[in-house]
Design a protein around this motif. Sequence first.
Motif, PDB file in Angstrom:
ATOM      1  N   LEU A   1     -63.550  76.661  17.763  1.00 25.12           N
ATOM      2  CA  LEU A   1     -63.692  76.349  19.184  1.00 25.12           C
ATOM      3  C   LEU A   1     -63.711  77.628  20.022  1.00 25.12           C
TER       4      LEU A   1
ATOM      5  N   CYS B   1     -62.463  68.850  17.080  1.00 26.44           N
ATOM      6  CA  CYS B   1     -63.280  70.064  17.040  1.00 26.44           C
ATOM      7  C   CYS B   1     -64.757  69.726  17.266  1.00 26.44           C
TER       8      CYS B   1
ATOM      9  N   SER C   1     -66.667  70.890  20.799  1.00 28.98           N
ATOM     10  CA  SER C   1     -67.761  71.842  20.650  1.00 28.98           C
ATOM     11  C   SER C   1     -69.092  71.275  21.117  1.00 28.98           C
TER      12      SER C   1
END
Length: 396
Positions: free
Chosen positions: A214, A366, A370
């Motif tokens: 990230l 995640c 993202s």
Amino acid sequence: MPRIPLLARIVIAIVLGVVFGQFFPLALTRVFATFNAVFSQFLGFMIPLIIAGLVAPAIADIGRSAGRMLLTTVTIAYLDTVVAALIAYAAGSSLFPSMLEKVSTAGIDASAKGAIEPYFTIGIPPLLDVMAALVFAFIMGLCIAYMGLPTLRSAFAEFRQIVVKVIEHAIVPLLPLYIFGIFLMMTTSGQVYHILKVFALVIVVIFALHLFILFYEFVAAGLFTRRNPWRLFVRMLPAYFTALGTSSSAATIPVTLQQSVKNGVSESVAGFTVPLCATIHMPGSSMKVTACALTICLLNGMPHDFGLFLHFILFVAIIMVAAPGVPGGAIMAALAPLGSILGFSPDDQALIIALYIAMDSFGTACNVTSDGAIALIINKLFGRRMKTATDSTPAQ
């Protein structure tokens, strides 16, 4: 049990497998060994069908909406998924050997299966091997997309529904029992405490890796858009925590959309990019699969050179594009390259399923967070053009 989250069921299965393995008689343990033998055959039969049923419709859907913005988004998502997996391999290659140095490297698969044999097995040969299924899926998906074949498109869409239903209602519900059998046999054979110690070490590393992924994604997005990456990331935190709670990229789409717009992404770009990336952008998932696979390879003394894992990672990144939006769907789709490229046995696959699902919510968080970084990049590249096109459209 269906009301209990999958992660909780997996944890319960592991705990019960360790506890019952202390006193179960061999005759009863062999009953679960028999179930595992049959279920692993069923999994082997389903894996090529999962590939064909998910990849072909995904390619057909992407091709139908072909355009520069779509192609750019898909390319960035695929490359980022590959990069995340390569980072996991690099970190794992550096850290895991020393971390696992004190852990017994006696073959897990051999120890678990050698002491306890099933009463019987049923052979269920797959209709296709994995590579044939992937090539078939690409050919059918591309032909449907570019030849405009509505009958085949409808047939593969229905086939995808069948595959997803089998995953949701047959494979995923039986996974806890399968994993219970694996840990029951490992406890009986004396390997379970080594494995649990490995799980604890690997989970810590993977958690750190998902934060690092990230970090580099938002730094890249901030540099590209010339904005403060920290502020961009902080605005995406509601999506991150929503994904932690739901473990579903699809369920988090409304929050991801809202926070992307707050980051300055136009509504049209966010409405296109976020739902698409929720399906095709899986850096957290590919990172987890790679790290877990490397761990199993090191424990079993299996080949794990860079060339082999690069082949595996490039394959996995394609598989992740078509991973179904159900808990555990990504790892089920990834079983194909785990078996065909890395040579994982059914017991190895069961271990990696347990380790993957133990961190499922972190990988999903995640992935989702993202997506906001990709939306920023796509907005920089195409946002003005889309706004101009929208402004020039006559009112109805």
